[in-house]
Enzyme design. Structure first.
Site, PDB file in Angstrom:
ATOM      1  N   SER A 169     -14.413 -34.328  14.642  1.00 47.17           N
ATOM      2  CA  SER A 169     -13.085 -33.996  15.174  1.00 47.17           C
ATOM      3  C   SER A 169     -12.937 -32.508  15.463  1.00 47.17           C
ATOM      4  O   SER A 169     -13.577 -31.995  16.363  1.00 47.17           O
ATOM      5  CB  SER A 169     -11.991 -34.474  14.205  1.00 47.17           C
ATOM      6  OG  SER A 169     -12.251 -35.779  13.786  1.00 47.17           O
TER       7      SER A 169
ATOM      8  N   HIS B  14     -12.973 -38.209  18.979  1.00 46.08           N
ATOM      9  CA  HIS B  14     -11.949 -39.248  19.144  1.00 46.08           C
ATOM     10  C   HIS B  14     -10.638 -38.583  19.566  1.00 46.08           C
ATOM     11  O   HIS B  14     -10.502 -37.363  19.455  1.00 46.08           O
ATOM     12  CB  HIS B  14     -11.771 -40.038  17.830  1.00 46.08           C
ATOM     13  CG  HIS B  14     -11.296 -39.195  16.695  1.00 46.08           C
ATOM     14  ND1 HIS B  14      -9.988 -39.131  16.320  1.00 46.08           N
ATOM     15  CD2 HIS B  14     -11.957 -38.353  15.863  1.00 46.08           C
ATOM     16  CE1 HIS B  14      -9.854 -38.303  15.302  1.00 46.08           C
ATOM     17  NE2 HIS B  14     -11.044 -37.810  15.003  1.00 46.08           N
TER      18      HIS B  14
END
Lengths: 68, 244
Positions: free
Chosen positions: B123, B146
């Site tokens: 992330s 994501h």
């Protein structure tokens, strides 16, 4: 606040109340160390916050050491 | 309260006793440390666990606090003895703004920086990894890419989505401008379906991260040390040219 992480929110913020922890960041001999205060008032090193790799060879700041 | 103050003062008292032991060493051995010998010219910044930003996370989270790292980065930039910085990353992400702040700090440093992704750089760890001058990933490490999601109170209005989208664009723009990955490719990875069990996105493993252009090379400590020494030599060389 936005957290960008693959972890679920419940992993980061559990529902049960957290235990009472006596952790604080103190300066010891000019180095920032993250310590936990024991019941007898001594401080035990949890983590050394330094960017100098040589500091980590100094056993004074090894995790678990009790600071006097 | 007074008791606490006394206890806090204790470590500082010890400082004077250790400096007197240093004086004893000098007196008995007739020498002190050779300047610079114990100092490393390359410093190491490890970013582990959650990146903690505006809100203090519950104590069971292992966190890296950005307010600790930002002054350290300034200290490294200022100290003439420090010539390079290696960033060790094993993070599960965290606060977007804290992560972007760290990324911008690292990318705007004048000293050579090399990052190594170990284990995971998920992330918000992705922009931090790409912020260095040169980035490495070990073959077993993974990076989860994501979409940015909201945590906490969510108000279901179109503006919420726009705000989130802008936040996501900040991450995408940083990664695209600091690595060789194309924006379309990064978005494809971010919104891919069927790769992650409970989410959309992609888990990029070592070699794939290099193939996509996200990370510069696969390698570990040895490669990173060689690269940073090479970068240090290059900057030294260019500085000498300026002087002449």
């Amino acid at each position: 606040m936005i957290l960008y992480t693959p972890l679920a929110e419940t992993d980061i913020f559990p529902n049960e109340a957290g235990e009472n922890v006596n952790r604080e960041c103190v300066s010891y001999n000019g180095k920032q160390v993250y310590v936990e205060r024991n019941n007898d008032g001594t401080y035990q090193v949890l983590q050394l916050l330094s960017t100098d790799p040589q500091d980590f060879l100094d056993s004074t700041y090894a995790p678990g050491t009790i600071l006097k | 309260m007074d008791k606490d103050m006394e206890k806090k003062a204790q470590p500082q008292e010890d400082q004077s006793s250790s400096s007197s032991s240093l004086v004893q060493k000098i007196q008995s051995l007739g020498q002190t440390n050779v300047p610079q010998a114990p100092d490393s010219n390359i410093h190491v910044l490890s970013i582990v666990g959650q990146i903690e930003g505006h809100i203090q996370l519950p104590p069971q989270n292992k966190t890296t606090k950005y307010e600790h790292l930002l002054p350290q980065l300034i200290a490294i930039e200022q100290n003439p003895k420090i010539e390079g910085l290696i960033i060790l990353l094993n993070t599960v992400g965290g606060d977007v703004e804290a992560g972007l702040a760290l990324s911008e700090m690292i990318s705007s440093m004048s000293k050579p920086t090399v990052s190594i992704v170990l284990g995971g750089g998920h992330s918000i760890g992705v922009p931090i990894a790409t912020s260095a001058n040169y980035s490495f990933i070990v073959p077993t490490a993974t990076m989860t890419i994501h979409p940015v999601r909201l945590t906490g109170l969510v108000i279901g209005v179109p503006q919420t989505f726009e705000y989130l989208d802008k936040m996501q664009d900040r991450v995408i723009n940083f990664v695209v401008s600091h690595s060789n990955i194309k924006e379309e490719k990064f978005k494809d990875l971010m919104f891919a379906k069927g790769n992650l069990t409970r989410d959309i996105g992609t888990n990029v493993v070592g070699n794939d991260a290099v193939d996509y252009g996200l990370i510069d090379a696969v390698g570990g400590v040895k490669d990173a040390m060689e690269k940073i020494n090479e970068l240090i030599e290059n900057t030294k060389g260019s500085q000498q040219e300026v002087i002449q």
